[in-house]
Design an enzyme around this catalytic site. Structure first.
Site, PDB file in Angstrom:
ATOM      1  CG  HIS A  71     -26.937  28.852 -78.007  1.00 28.87           C
ATOM      2  ND1 HIS A  71     -26.075  29.336 -78.971  1.00 28.87           N
ATOM      3  CD2 HIS A  71     -27.515  29.952 -77.450  1.00 28.87           C
ATOM      4  CE1 HIS A  71     -26.116  30.663 -78.992  1.00 28.87           C
ATOM      5  NE2 HIS A  71     -26.980  31.073 -78.085  1.00 28.87           N
TER       6      HIS A  71
ATOM      7  CG  HIS B  78     -21.474  25.590 -78.941  1.00 29.91           C
ATOM      8  ND1 HIS B  78     -20.277  24.986 -78.632  1.00 29.91           N
ATOM      9  CD2 HIS B  78     -22.432  24.641 -78.778  1.00 29.91           C
ATOM     10  CE1 HIS B  78     -20.519  23.726 -78.278  1.00 29.91           C
ATOM     11  NE2 HIS B  78     -21.812  23.496 -78.366  1.00 29.91           N
TER      12      HIS B  78
ATOM     13  CG  ASN C  76     -32.625  34.883 -81.619  1.00 29.10           C
ATOM     14  OD1 ASN C  76     -33.658  34.923 -82.276  1.00 29.10           O
ATOM     15  ND2 ASN C  76     -32.536  35.410 -80.399  1.00 29.10           N
TER      16      ASN C  76
HETATM   17 ZN   LIG Z   1     -18.401  25.887 -78.706  1.00 29.73          ZN
END
Ligand SMILES: [Zn+2]
Length: 287
Positions: A129, A127, A116
């Protein structure tokens, strides 16, 4: 009934068969970390330097070590596209490694790798991921795709975005989201684990290209959801399994979401304001 003490209480709707994971513990999950980014080097989840990294989700949606987080890069402001082919290849290799490790467990029947991106679709940390959920059953939608013998669209016509290095990207015929893309190998491969190095590099190139185009579509970072459809790991043969990646966004124009509202929820039928052939044309023009 008293609240379940377990981290997850799986219930099945008696009429529809819909599975609902009641996860009260996630209410305690912080919406934003209070201090710094936990995924930057030195942060809570990344104490040591890394290129890519996985760890068990501190706020799992299911009990039993089934929820993992995958960090794509130590660079906080990166995007999937900015990883470039070498960086994206490392992510694909980690997806493969975790799919194999989780899929080898007797209590894991299906490994879902997903991302997402953006607060608009619920990502709480910026960040770059993704996540992985390892299910103890084959969930309904992937099961229906398998039973429907999903394979790449052989006649995408005006919905084709690109076909390159053994991969095809097109807008699905009956796309349910305003932005929707299907990424698949032209030769049948059951899962990310089975892709050889050449195919992984090619996939990395295609994903970097497509996600870069999506961020340029509205001249701002597009909120999106991405997931891998893979062969179940329940020990079945699944000869029809054909690896593919789906990418969708709720945005029907810059900053404007199409809401899943009463009619869609009531009837499980969708109203899509973005004509798939037009989306494909716009994305081809950004190539
Ligand atoms: Zn970060």
């Amino acid at each position: 009934m008293s609240p379940s003490p377990s981290p997850s209480d799986r219930r099945t709707d008696p009429h529809l068969g819909t599975i609902v994971h009641v996860v009260g513990t996630r209410q305690a999950r912080p919406n934003l970390p209070s201090t710094g980014c936990p995924f930057c080097v030195g942060g809570r989840e990344a104490p040591e330097p890394y290129d890519v990294r996985w760890f068990a989700n501190r706020w799992p949606a299911m009990p039993g070590e089934r929820c993992e987080v995958v960090l794509y890069t130590p660079e906080h402001d990166a995007t999937f596209a900015s990883l470039g082919v070498p960086g994206a290849r490392k992510v694909i290799d980690l997806w493969s490694q975790r799919t194999a490790a989780l899929g080898a467990r007797d209590d894991v029947d299906f490994v879902l790798v997903f991302e997402n991106r953006g607060p608009e679709v619920g990502a709480t940390i910026a960040h770059p991921h993704g996540q992985i959920y390892a299910y103890d059953h084959v969930p309904d939608r992937p099961r229906r795709l398998l039973e429907g013998k999903w394979e790449p669209d052989s006649t995408p016509g005006d919905r084709l975005v690109l076909r390159r290095d053994g991969w095809q990207v097109c807008v699905p015929y009956a796309a349910t989201f305003p932005i929707a893309l299907s990424v698949a190998p032209l030769e049948q491969v059951p899962d990310v684990v089975s892709l050889d190095g050449t195919a992984r590099d090619a996939l990395a190139g295609v994903l970097v290209d497509v996600l870069d185009r999506l961020d340029r579509l509205y001249d701002r970072p597009l909120p999106y959801m991405m997931w891998l459809n893979q062969r179940p790991t329940d020990g079945g043969e699944w000869p029809q399994a054909w690896f593919n990646i789906e990418l969708v966004s709720p945005w029907r124009s810059a900053g404007v979401p199409r809401f899943i509202a009463a009619a869609e929820v009531a009837c499980n039928e969708y109203f899509n304001p973005f004509i798939p052939e037009v989306l494909a044309e716009q994305l081809r023009a950004l190539g």
